[in-house]
Design a protein around this motif. Structure first.
Motif, mmCIF file in Angstrom:
data_model
loop_
_atom_site.group_PDB
_atom_site.id
_atom_site.type_symbol
_atom_site.label_atom_id
_atom_site.label_comp_id
_atom_site.label_asym_id
_atom_site.label_seq_id
_atom_site.Cartn_x
_atom_site.Cartn_y
_atom_site.Cartn_z
ATOM 1 N N TRP A 1 -4.336 5.304 -3.697
ATOM 2 C CA TRP A 1 -3.602 6.566 -3.682
ATOM 3 C C TRP A 1 -3.681 7.250 -2.319
ATOM 4 N N TRP B 1 0.562 7.144 4.244
ATOM 5 C CA TRP B 1 1.754 6.445 4.719
ATOM 6 C C TRP B 1 3.016 7.292 4.489
ATOM 7 N N PRO C 1 5.022 3.641 -4.082
ATOM 8 C CA PRO C 1 4.713 5.076 -4.145
ATOM 9 C C PRO C 1 5.705 5.917 -3.340
ATOM 10 N N SER D 1 -1.573 5.462 0.224
ATOM 11 C CA SER D 1 -0.141 5.698 -0.014
ATOM 12 C C SER D 1 0.277 7.083 0.456
ATOM 13 N N SER E 1 0.810 -1.214 0.000
ATOM 14 C CA SER E 1 0.000 0.000 0.000
ATOM 15 C C SER E 1 0.845 1.267 0.000
ATOM 16 N N PHE E 2 2.174 1.125 0.187
ATOM 17 C CA PHE E 2 2.986 2.346 0.240
ATOM 18 C C PHE E 2 4.403 2.216 -0.273
ATOM 19 N N PHE F 1 -3.100 -1.996 -5.418
ATOM 20 C CA PHE F 1 -1.859 -1.290 -5.099
ATOM 21 C C PHE F 1 -0.772 -1.510 -6.153
#
Length: 330
Positions: free
Chosen positions: A239, A245, A48, A242, A44-45, A220
């Motif tokens: 988004w 985070w 990005p 992300s 999830s992060f 993701f």
């Protein structure tokens, strides 16, 4: 005189490259319910945020970027193809090399394609005007949504990921100009923000635990073609998660040098390029079966790979792989 390193971003890069390795280790050695949740949180992060940091340090210099990135992509594209083919052939007892498509990045190599694409796009988004920066970020988000309506964009030069992650790269690039988040750390009420970041992180983790069966990990990846409204909402959710985070990391990652963590952060390239080659081999060994589903062993393996592959000699070796900018006359 060498410019002093930005230790906060080195520390962030070290954390993120460990997450990259751990995510790929988990995806290849089986998922227990706990590992499945951890996998979703990581994805999830981690990319990005990595592209945010890449944008932060980016300077428009396409010749220099392509001189190093293109040969690395070419070499590792061929190496991964050969490794997969050889391992499959050994396992099957017959030749199984499969087809080779230079323009379809092997596994992790989409990141190099994305960095080259961003270098080409950077002049389009170059501006010091805050309002124009905001407009360009909005445009990048729109492009990231529109690409979801185009079929099969992930297979050709990772085009889907390029546009889905473009907003994070631009955000980092503009942050290097404006230093908004860096100045925010000097805010007199920054302690409140740190407490809020802890709460936000806790809420995110609890949310991933409670709604794990409803969270689609592919949201993701940045590769999904939109088939319904729900998938558009899924990308917007990805988004937003992300962004949150990244803000949490910026707030909590220290600005001081943290021993070997900072060294790892300055040598993420060999970790990124070599860890996938090691994992492909481990999957077909008895060690892979031993680790399957054992989250503790997967964490240890990821830490070992991150530390070993950040060896300075590997970094030096990769930096020497480049297209000469000038050809010396004999």
């Amino acid at each position: 005189m060498e410019r002093e390193r930005d230790y906060q971003y080195d520390n962030m890069k070290a954390i993120l490259i460990f997450c990259v390795v751990l995510g790929h280790v988990i995806s290849n050695f089986g998922m227990t319910p706990a590992a499945d949740i951890l996998y979703n949180i990581i994805f999830s992060f981690h990319m990005p945020a990595f592209l945010f940091v890449s944008g932060y340090f980016s300077k428009y210099n396409p010749k220099r970027a392509f001189a190093s990135l293109f040969p690395l992509y070419t070499i590792f594209q061929i190496v991964q193809y050969l490794e997969r083919g050889i391992l499959a052939s050994v396992s099957a007892g017959e030749i199984r090399m499969g087809g080779f498509d230079f323009f379809t990045p092997q596994w992790t190599l989409w990141y190099l394609i994305a960095l080259m694409a961003f270098q080409l796009l950077l002049p389009v988004f170059e501006t010091d005007d805050g309002k124009k920066q905001g407009a360009f970020l909005l445009l990048a988000l729109v492009l990231g949504l529109l690409v979801g309506f185009t079929p099969d964009t992930d297979n050709f030069l990772a085009m889907s990921r390029v546009f889905v992650f473009l907003p994070f790269y631009l955000w980092g690039y503009y942050e290097s100009k404006n230093q908004i988040l860096r100045r925010f750390r000097r805010w007199k009420y920054f302690g409140i923000a740190r407490a809020g970041a802890i709460v936000a992180a806790a809420v995110l983790i609890i949310g991933f635990c409670l709604f794990d069966n409803r969270i689609v990990a592919k949201n993701f990846y940045g590769t999904e073609q939109f088939l319904d409204v729900g998938m558009i909402i899924g990308r917007a959710f990805a988004w937003a998660t992300s962004i949150l985070w990244i803000l949490i990391l910026i707030i909590w990652v220290p600005e001081r040098k943290l021993g070997y963590l900072g060294i790892i952060g300055s040598r993420t390239l060999p970790v990124y390029l070599f860890h996938s080659l090691v994992i492909l081999i481990l999957v077909r060994t008895p060690l892979g079966d031993m680790m399957n589903g054992n989250l503790l062993m997967l964490l240890i393996l990821s830490a070992v790979l991150t530390i070993v592959l950040s060896w300075g000699k590997l970094e030096t070796f990769l930096r020497r792989i480049r297209i000469p900018s000038k050809i010396k006359k004999s």
